[in-house]
Motif scaffolding. Sequence first.
Motif, PDB file in Angstrom:
ATOM      1  N   ASP A  86     -46.511  29.105   4.796  1.00 22.41           N
ATOM      2  CA  ASP A  86     -45.697  29.166   6.200  1.00 22.41           C
ATOM      3  C   ASP A  86     -46.354  30.118   6.638  1.00 22.41           C
ATOM      4  O   ASP A  86     -46.290  31.545   6.360  1.00 22.41           O
ATOM      5  CB  ASP A  86     -44.262  29.337   5.817  1.00 22.41           C
ATOM      6  N   VAL A  87     -46.754  30.133   7.780  1.00 22.36           N
ATOM      7  CA  VAL A  87     -47.640  31.255   8.642  1.00 22.36           C
ATOM      8  C   VAL A  87     -46.792  31.841   9.957  1.00 22.36           C
ATOM      9  O   VAL A  87     -46.347  30.885  10.893  1.00 22.36           O
ATOM     10  CB  VAL A  87     -48.883  30.743   9.122  1.00 22.36           C
TER      11      VAL A  87
ATOM     12  N   GLU B  60     -50.413  24.404   8.909  1.00 22.85           N
ATOM     13  CA  GLU B  60     -49.111  24.207   8.052  1.00 22.85           C
ATOM     14  C   GLU B  60     -49.143  22.762   7.678  1.00 22.85           C
ATOM     15  O   GLU B  60     -48.561  22.537   6.638  1.00 22.85           O
ATOM     16  CB  GLU B  60     -48.050  24.590   8.816  1.00 22.85           C
ATOM     17  N   GLN B  61     -49.598  21.792   8.519  1.00 20.44           N
ATOM     18  CA  GLN B  61     -49.469  20.251   8.299  1.00 20.44           C
ATOM     19  C   GLN B  61     -50.452  19.925   6.909  1.00 20.44           C
ATOM     20  O   GLN B  61     -50.104  19.262   6.211  1.00 20.44           O
ATOM     21  CB  GLN B  61     -50.081  19.489   9.472  1.00 20.44           C
TER      22      GLN B  61
ATOM     23  N   LYS C  88     -42.597  27.909  -1.383  1.00 21.19           N
ATOM     24  CA  LYS C  88     -43.135  28.300   0.113  1.00 21.19           C
ATOM     25  C   LYS C  88     -43.751  29.594   0.113  1.00 21.19           C
ATOM     26  O   LYS C  88     -42.760  30.632   0.150  1.00 21.19           O
ATOM     27  CB  LYS C  88     -42.149  27.920   1.245  1.00 21.19           C
TER      28      LYS C  88
ATOM     29  N   ASN D  75     -51.436  22.431   4.913  1.00 17.53           N
ATOM     30  CA  ASN D  75     -50.817  23.144   3.895  1.00 17.53           C
ATOM     31  C   ASN D  75     -49.358  23.325   3.663  1.00 17.53           C
ATOM     32  O   ASN D  75     -48.940  24.300   4.133  1.00 17.53           O
ATOM     33  CB  ASN D  75     -51.598  24.421   3.961  1.00 17.53           C
ATOM     34  N   GLU D  76     -48.761  22.298   2.822  1.00 16.88           N
ATOM     35  CA  GLU D  76     -47.269  22.292   3.222  1.00 16.88           C
ATOM     36  C   GLU D  76     -46.706  23.423   2.650  1.00 16.88           C
ATOM     37  O   GLU D  76     -45.534  23.674   2.900  1.00 16.88           O
ATOM     38  CB  GLU D  76     -46.709  20.989   2.887  1.00 16.88           C
TER      39      GLU D  76
ATOM     40  N   ILE E 223     -51.979  27.323  13.923  1.00 12.40           N
ATOM     41  CA  ILE E 223     -50.861  27.422  13.050  1.00 12.40           C
ATOM     42  C   ILE E 223     -50.311  26.008  12.621  1.00 12.40           C
ATOM     43  O   ILE E 223     -50.203  25.632  11.482  1.00 12.40           O
ATOM     44  CB  ILE E 223     -50.049  28.691  13.270  1.00 12.40           C
TER      45      ILE E 223
ATOM     46  N   LYS F 155     -44.890  32.704   2.294  1.00 14.57           N
ATOM     47  CA  LYS F 155     -45.025  32.856   3.813  1.00 14.57           C
ATOM     48  C   LYS F 155     -45.850  34.157   3.945  1.00 14.57           C
ATOM     49  O   LYS F 155     -45.938  35.180   3.312  1.00 14.57           O
ATOM     50  CB  LYS F 155     -43.507  33.500   4.219  1.00 14.57           C
TER      51      LYS F 155
END
Lengths: 275, 385
Positions: B75-76, B68-69, B43, B71-72, B64, B45
């Motif tokens: 993590d933003v 994130e949905q 992941k 682009n799993e 955001i 970040k």
Amino acid sequence: MIAKKQKLLGIAMVLPSFLSLIILVVWPVFISIKQSFQNEENQFTWDNYKYVLTDPMMVNNFKYTMLVTLISCVLVLIISYALAAYLRFSNSWFSKVISRLYFIPMFIPGIIAIYGFINMYRDNGWIARFIGSENMPSFVYDIKGLVLMNLWFNIPFTTMLLLSALSAIPGSVIESARDVGAKKLTIFFKFILPLSYNTLLVALTFAFMGIVGSFTAPYLIDKNAPQMLGVSMQQHFSVYHELGQSSSIAVILFLMCAVVGFIYIKNMMKNESHS
Amino acid sequence: MLKNLKQHTKKLTITALAGLTALSLVGCNENEKTGDSVTSEEKVKVSLYSTGSLNVQNFWEEVIPLFEQENENIDVELVFLPAGQGGQSTMDRLLAAKKANKDSGVDIYEGGLEDAIRGEEENLFEKLDESNIENIKNIEENNMKGTQNLAIPYRASAVVLAYNSDNVKEVPDTPEDLYKWIENHPGKFAYNDPTTGGSGSSFVISTIYNQLPAEAMNIQDESIMKDWDKGFEILNDLEPYLYQEGVYPKKNQGTLDLLANGEVDMVPAWSDMALEQMNNKLLPENTKLKQINPGFTGGPAYLMVPADNDEQEKEAAQEFVNYALTPEVQKVVIEKMYGFPGIKWGLLDEELQLEFESVSGKYRLFNGGTLGEELNKRWQKEIAN
């Protein structure tokens, strides 16, 4: 062994507050002082102080800050002392009710109190609706409003301090004075005032420091100029991005508080050596 | 009572201690987190640093999760600094990190054009073009001007007049009409302290630069400062006719509050803020908006990608900027934020285009760089008094 443990425990208990004092207070203060003597190229300069102490706008801000602080402090002390004396020496049901209610403002978050104040006192606010807006003097965006707000913030704590001082005066002292025929005023000036004088000084110190550096109330309630130093400092810092100038305002503000603090400590020491 | 006081102090001390301990624990926690992101590979970040009013924060909190949905593996984290509370510090942080040759921790930065220009000398931001951000082709070309591809104008807003349509029958069309209206309706107009919010600042800038040739807004040389006199004179002359003969409320919200409670009838306001509050019934239903001609200043908000990111962060950051330029996000810009889209109007629904007719008049862009600060200083000295 036990003594050693206790010693360690003592240190462990003091350490968090000591460390946070160093990290959160002493270190930033040191940086501010350093910055106040630096120009944009980080070279040594007196320019920031020259600006802060001679620019007409800043001089007005200083005068204004002192004015607001003095008026507020005097009013806070008079009102709180009267309130504390009433609560101490009256046994009526009304005084009992008040003694349970007077510190409520301390539990209302400042910003909420300020917006409540604005809604209450603005030119077409709740009070204006009752008395008619033409009879309503301007409180919001005016020094009157700011002083009123300072009273709200400072009276409860000051009263609490003074009340504890007055409660510490034994009733027997006053009764015996009365028995030998002392008048009320004499009792007040010869006994009550001297016995609570130190606490009065403590209360003044607290009120002064709280008001002189206040930001939220003058920012939201006061007019645009002259400004309280807290507001001016924030403006120099985050609007003009003049780090040096805002730091020098901070240092001067700090010195002002230090003077008051010094008077207070000196007085305390004098009293300790007397007793 | 004295005993009471002692107990109080005791309680206070304990609470303060507990608070401090908690604070230091939070501090540790954060360190752990950042340490984590370096080691974990699955992941990525990235931190988005943004500033502005509440609506900007709400916007990111909406966008955001959507990103994130899709682009799993990314993590933003949003780091939001409310306007006027040290947004500048993000730039300082970037500059300091650059000097020390360290990672600033800022992976995506939302800011103004002046930040991009300031960063250019130091190579603070990455060049972005269609090769790394495909959706740049959607952007209105005019808005890309002057960015040198260092900043992506992903949305825009402008300052407009907001007025109470029950009381204002002759709505001004030009600045001169507006000044006349103000003089004829003493106490019914207010603009906010320009050092505390963009709408008041726009009123001041527009008034001053309306007296100068149109190109003057792009001059960053201090020699232009002496030409401000005429505009300042107008502002001074207006003062007795303003709310309470010259009270300038703090922040953009300050003047909107006055409009909402009926103390004034007209204020300059950010189109997005005013539209949002009209929609939420925070402003009364008789509130209307209008852009005058020549318009107030406004402008795009920009996304920048700092050049100090590592490869993974860089790709994630670019992915995010690209996502901000998709029609889905732009729809959020319009519907939730009431801002102007950063992409061509033609790419959006016709319905949406209609909704914006009243405010989409031409706004102007003030590009005077640090002259804005000088303007504020002079305003504080000459007008606030």
